[in-house]
Each structure stands twice: as structure tokens, then as C-alpha cells.
Design a protein around this motif. Sequence first.
Motif, mmCIF file in Angstrom:
data_model
loop_
_atom_site.group_PDB
_atom_site.id
_atom_site.type_symbol
_atom_site.label_atom_id
_atom_site.label_comp_id
_atom_site.label_asym_id
_atom_site.label_seq_id
_atom_site.Cartn_x
_atom_site.Cartn_y
_atom_site.Cartn_z
ATOM 1 N N GLU A 1 -1.687 -7.232 45.925
ATOM 2 C CA GLU A 1 -0.375 -7.689 45.463
ATOM 3 C C GLU A 1 -0.025 -7.139 44.073
ATOM 4 O OE1 GLU A 1 1.953 -9.777 47.183
ATOM 5 O OE2 GLU A 1 0.632 -8.984 48.732
ATOM 6 N N GLY A 2 -0.965 -6.366 43.489
ATOM 7 C CA GLY A 2 -0.712 -5.810 42.158
ATOM 8 C C GLY A 2 -0.809 -6.834 41.050
ATOM 9 N N ILE A 3 -1.526 -7.907 41.317
ATOM 10 C CA ILE A 3 -1.640 -8.999 40.342
ATOM 11 C C ILE A 3 -2.881 -8.857 39.474
ATOM 12 C CG2 ILE A 3 -1.939 -11.506 40.085
ATOM 13 C CD1 ILE A 3 -0.331 -11.863 42.648
ATOM 14 N N LEU A 4 -3.958 -8.331 40.057
ATOM 15 C CA LEU A 4 -5.234 -8.295 39.344
ATOM 16 C C LEU A 4 -5.182 -7.414 38.104
ATOM 17 C CD1 LEU A 4 -8.151 -9.231 39.242
ATOM 18 C CD2 LEU A 4 -8.755 -7.345 40.774
ATOM 19 N N PHE A 5 -4.535 -6.272 38.210
ATOM 20 C CA PHE A 5 -4.404 -5.357 37.073
ATOM 21 C C PHE A 5 -2.917 -5.064 36.870
ATOM 22 C CE2 PHE A 5 -8.450 -4.336 39.238
ATOM 23 C CZ PHE A 5 -9.317 -4.774 38.247
ATOM 24 N N PRO A 6 -2.229 -5.948 36.181
ATOM 25 C CA PRO A 6 -0.770 -5.831 36.062
ATOM 26 C C PRO A 6 -0.297 -4.656 35.220
ATOM 27 C CG PRO A 6 -1.582 -7.620 34.696
ATOM 28 C CD PRO A 6 -2.747 -7.149 35.506
ATOM 29 N N GLY A 7 -1.194 -4.018 34.479
ATOM 30 C CA GLY A 7 -0.777 -2.904 33.636
ATOM 31 C C GLY A 7 -0.063 -3.371 32.386
ATOM 32 N N THR A 8 0.583 -2.432 31.723
ATOM 33 C CA THR A 8 1.250 -2.752 30.453
ATOM 34 C C THR A 8 2.754 -2.520 30.515
ATOM 35 O OG1 THR A 8 0.720 -0.521 29.662
ATOM 36 C CG2 THR A 8 -0.810 -2.294 29.073
ATOM 37 N N ASP A 9 3.281 -2.405 31.727
ATOM 38 C CA ASP A 9 4.727 -2.233 31.856
ATOM 39 C C ASP A 9 5.426 -3.548 31.532
ATOM 40 O OD1 ASP A 9 4.399 0.379 32.686
ATOM 41 O OD2 ASP A 9 4.284 -0.175 34.815
ATOM 42 N N PHE A 10 6.463 -3.470 30.719
ATOM 43 C CA PHE A 10 7.204 -4.656 30.329
ATOM 44 C C PHE A 10 8.632 -4.557 30.867
ATOM 45 C CE2 PHE A 10 3.855 -4.104 27.178
ATOM 46 C CZ PHE A 10 3.246 -5.350 27.206
ATOM 47 N N PRO A 11 9.263 -5.674 31.210
ATOM 48 C CA PRO A 11 8.735 -7.036 31.044
ATOM 49 C C PRO A 11 7.673 -7.372 32.103
ATOM 50 C CG PRO A 11 10.846 -7.140 32.126
ATOM 51 C CD PRO A 11 10.632 -5.687 31.760
ATOM 52 N N LEU A 12 6.706 -8.168 31.731
ATOM 53 C CA LEU A 12 5.645 -8.579 32.633
ATOM 54 C C LEU A 12 6.118 -9.686 33.563
ATOM 55 C CD1 LEU A 12 2.658 -8.855 30.124
ATOM 56 C CD2 LEU A 12 2.913 -7.117 31.899
ATOM 57 N N ASP A 13 5.451 -9.759 34.715
ATOM 58 C CA ASP A 13 5.634 -10.921 35.573
ATOM 59 C C ASP A 13 4.681 -11.981 35.021
ATOM 60 O OD1 ASP A 13 5.523 -12.895 37.553
ATOM 61 O OD2 ASP A 13 5.914 -11.439 39.149
ATOM 62 N N VAL A 14 5.183 -12.789 34.111
ATOM 63 C CA VAL A 14 4.345 -13.730 33.367
ATOM 64 C C VAL A 14 3.572 -14.660 34.293
ATOM 65 C CG1 VAL A 14 4.379 -15.645 31.721
ATOM 66 C CG2 VAL A 14 5.786 -13.621 31.314
ATOM 67 N N LYS A 15 4.219 -15.131 35.337
ATOM 68 C CA LYS A 15 3.570 -16.057 36.262
ATOM 69 C C LYS A 15 2.329 -15.437 36.879
ATOM 70 C CE LYS A 15 4.418 -18.694 40.505
ATOM 71 N NZ LYS A 15 5.423 -18.985 41.590
ATOM 72 N N ASN A 16 2.436 -14.182 37.318
ATOM 73 C CA ASN A 16 1.304 -13.511 37.946
ATOM 74 C C ASN A 16 0.189 -13.215 36.948
ATOM 75 O OD1 ASN A 16 2.413 -13.546 40.487
ATOM 76 N ND2 ASN A 16 3.255 -11.473 40.359
ATOM 77 N N VAL A 17 0.555 -12.830 35.740
ATOM 78 C CA VAL A 17 -0.451 -12.529 34.710
ATOM 79 C C VAL A 17 -1.256 -13.783 34.385
ATOM 80 C CG1 VAL A 17 -0.802 -11.851 32.301
ATOM 81 C CG2 VAL A 17 0.832 -10.600 33.725
ATOM 82 N N ILE A 18 -0.581 -14.897 34.240
ATOM 83 C CA ILE A 18 -1.270 -16.154 33.926
ATOM 84 C C ILE A 18 -2.159 -16.577 35.098
ATOM 85 C CG2 ILE A 18 -0.931 -18.622 33.539
ATOM 86 C CD1 ILE A 18 1.494 -17.919 31.840
ATOM 87 N N PHE A 19 -1.658 -16.369 36.320
ATOM 88 C CA PHE A 19 -2.461 -16.701 37.501
ATOM 89 C C PHE A 19 -3.752 -15.886 37.521
ATOM 90 C CE2 PHE A 19 -3.801 -15.848 41.854
ATOM 91 C CZ PHE A 19 -3.872 -17.129 42.396
ATOM 92 N N ALA A 20 -3.638 -14.580 37.299
ATOM 93 C CA ALA A 20 -4.813 -13.708 37.309
ATOM 94 C C ALA A 20 -5.782 -14.090 36.200
ATOM 95 C CB ALA A 20 -4.378 -12.249 37.151
ATOM 96 N N ARG A 21 -5.238 -14.398 35.037
ATOM 97 C CA ARG A 21 -6.085 -14.795 33.911
ATOM 98 C C ARG A 21 -6.879 -16.050 34.237
ATOM 99 N NH1 ARG A 21 -3.040 -16.484 28.545
ATOM 100 N NH2 ARG A 21 -2.664 -18.342 29.825
ATOM 101 N N GLU A 22 -6.233 -17.020 34.854
ATOM 102 C CA GLU A 22 -6.913 -18.273 35.202
ATOM 103 C C GLU A 22 -8.031 -18.039 36.211
ATOM 104 O OE1 GLU A 22 -3.799 -20.836 36.524
ATOM 105 O OE2 GLU A 22 -3.191 -21.413 34.491
ATOM 106 N N VAL A 23 -7.798 -17.165 37.164
ATOM 107 C CA VAL A 23 -8.838 -16.855 38.158
ATOM 108 C C VAL A 23 -10.035 -16.198 37.476
ATOM 109 C CG1 VAL A 23 -9.424 -15.390 40.133
ATOM 110 C CG2 VAL A 23 -7.280 -16.682 40.128
ATOM 111 N N LEU A 24 -9.772 -15.254 36.592
ATOM 112 C CA LEU A 24 -10.862 -14.548 35.908
ATOM 113 C C LEU A 24 -11.606 -15.469 34.944
ATOM 114 C CD1 LEU A 24 -9.098 -11.113 35.286
ATOM 115 C CD2 LEU A 24 -10.881 -11.640 36.968
ATOM 116 N N GLU A 25 -10.905 -16.402 34.341
ATOM 117 C CA GLU A 25 -11.579 -17.388 33.478
ATOM 118 C C GLU A 25 -12.517 -18.260 34.309
ATOM 119 O OE1 GLU A 25 -8.433 -18.101 29.799
ATOM 120 O OE2 GLU A 25 -8.259 -19.326 31.610
ATOM 121 N N LEU A 26 -12.051 -18.658 35.478
ATOM 122 C CA LEU A 26 -12.915 -19.435 36.378
ATOM 123 C C LEU A 26 -14.135 -18.611 36.789
ATOM 124 C CD1 LEU A 26 -10.271 -21.172 38.692
ATOM 125 C CD2 LEU A 26 -11.851 -22.326 37.131
ATOM 126 N N ALA A 27 -13.933 -17.306 36.964
ATOM 127 C CA ALA A 27 -15.048 -16.425 37.338
ATOM 128 C C ALA A 27 -16.084 -16.356 36.217
ATOM 129 C CB ALA A 27 -14.528 -15.025 37.659
#
Length: 261
Positions: A40-66
Motif C-alpha cells: 500500500e506504500g505505507i511502510l516507506f512513505p518517502g519524503t514527498d510532501f505533503p505526507l499522508d499523515v494518517k498513514n505515516v503515524i500508522f506505520a510508526r505505531e506498528v514499528l514501535e510495537l515491533a
Amino acid sequence: MEEQLFKLSKEFKFQVGQKQPDSIACKKLLTKLKIVMAEEGILFPGTDFPLDVKNVIFAREVLELAVIMSVKLEDMDLFERQISQVKPYYFDYGTEIKKSENELLILGMNLLYLLSLNRIGEFHTELELIEFESRSNPFIKFNLQVEELLLDGNYLGIQTICEKPPSDLYSVFVSRLKLSIQELILNCTNKSYKSLDLKTAKDLFMIESIEEVKEMAKTNNWRIVDNKLFFENLDEDEEKIPTNKVIREIIGYAKELEKII
């Protein structure tokens, strides 16, 4: 796909939240999550702006749990991999998304991990990435205090401060740090003494019982005679290091340690 991600992340969070997570179940869920997130392109969102903030936060939370999962499973190879994956979410998107409540906890665990391996250079490199004002946070301050005590050779101080880490998750790294210090003291004592009584050896090596001293003696091929430990690997023909200062410091350490035991 969004519903699938939600279900997977909810189950993963539940599994990681257990006191003793199921290693196989957690790792399978994490793999599934990462595959779907990558598709879905969520795991590595890249640095293109504007970001999809919702997806970036979701991915971050998953990786923090990991990261938390790897600590609970005491899998340090996995810990290093998850730390390297979550860090960009802290440093590359810092001004674009709200800071995570777990950021300093996780960065603090990484600092303590590096200290436990005596990787001081990397410790300072990682520390430089953290905002100066965050260094007073308990998760970061704890590591600064430990490093200072290490540099001073104040192992009693480390023993004391490690009794109350800022998070239960730090316990894994505290144990590893104690093992490193124990090895350092063991090497120093081994080169400074021909023998020690078992009680003093127990205190110096920061272990819980005389039986553990005896096990250590077997491992290192030392002799025990009349409740005294003899270091068999001390080479009588080898030039001895000056020991007066070392002996005074270690005896002082042992006496202080006995006061708190």
C-alpha cells in the motif's frame, strides 16, 4: 485493504501487549503487516510532501510495537533491525507529524543497548540526534547517568541506579550491562589476586549466591579450597600489573556493596 490493516494491527498490538508475547504469533503478524503496508506504500512513505499523515503515524505505531516486541522477546538482532526502521519516522518527519509518546522510550532503550555493548562512539552519535531539551527526560537522562558512572568506573553507582530503571522494558538492557561490568570486574580481579574468599568474590562479581561463584569457578577452571577461590589461570611468570591501587579500590567497593546487601 484498510480493514485488513486495522485487524492485523489490532491483533499485533494485543499480542505485543502480553507480558510474555508468543514469539511465533507476533513475528507472523508483523510479517503480514509489513507486506500489506509495503504493497500500500505505507511502510516507506518517502519524503514527498505533503505526507499522508494518517498513514505515516500508522506505520510508526506498528514499528514501535515491533521494537517493544523484540525487547520482550529479548531478540537483539530483531531489535537492531526495528530500531533502524522506526528512526526515520522520528527524524525525517519530525516537523510534519505529531511526536510519538513512545519516541524517547524507544530512543532511550537504543542508547542503553549501545552502552551495554560498550559501543560508546555509536552511543554519542545517536545521542546527538536527540534534541537537547529532551535529555532531561527520564528515558534519556538515565543513560547519561549510566555513561557518566561507567566513565568514572563507579560500578557501585551503576548497581544502585539500575535497581530503578525508568521502564520495565529497560530491564533486558540493564541485565546485559551488568554482565558486561561483571566481566570487567572479573578480569581485573583475576589479574590482581591469587585468591579470594567466596563471600568477597560473590560481592565483587555482583552475583546472587555462593553457588553461582562455584559455577563460575568450574567454567573458568579455578580451584576452591576451604571456601577460598584460587585463580588457576594466573601465570606466575607473567609480569604482574601494579595492584596496590586496584586492590584498595576493589576492597572499598566490596565494603560499600556489603552495606547495601
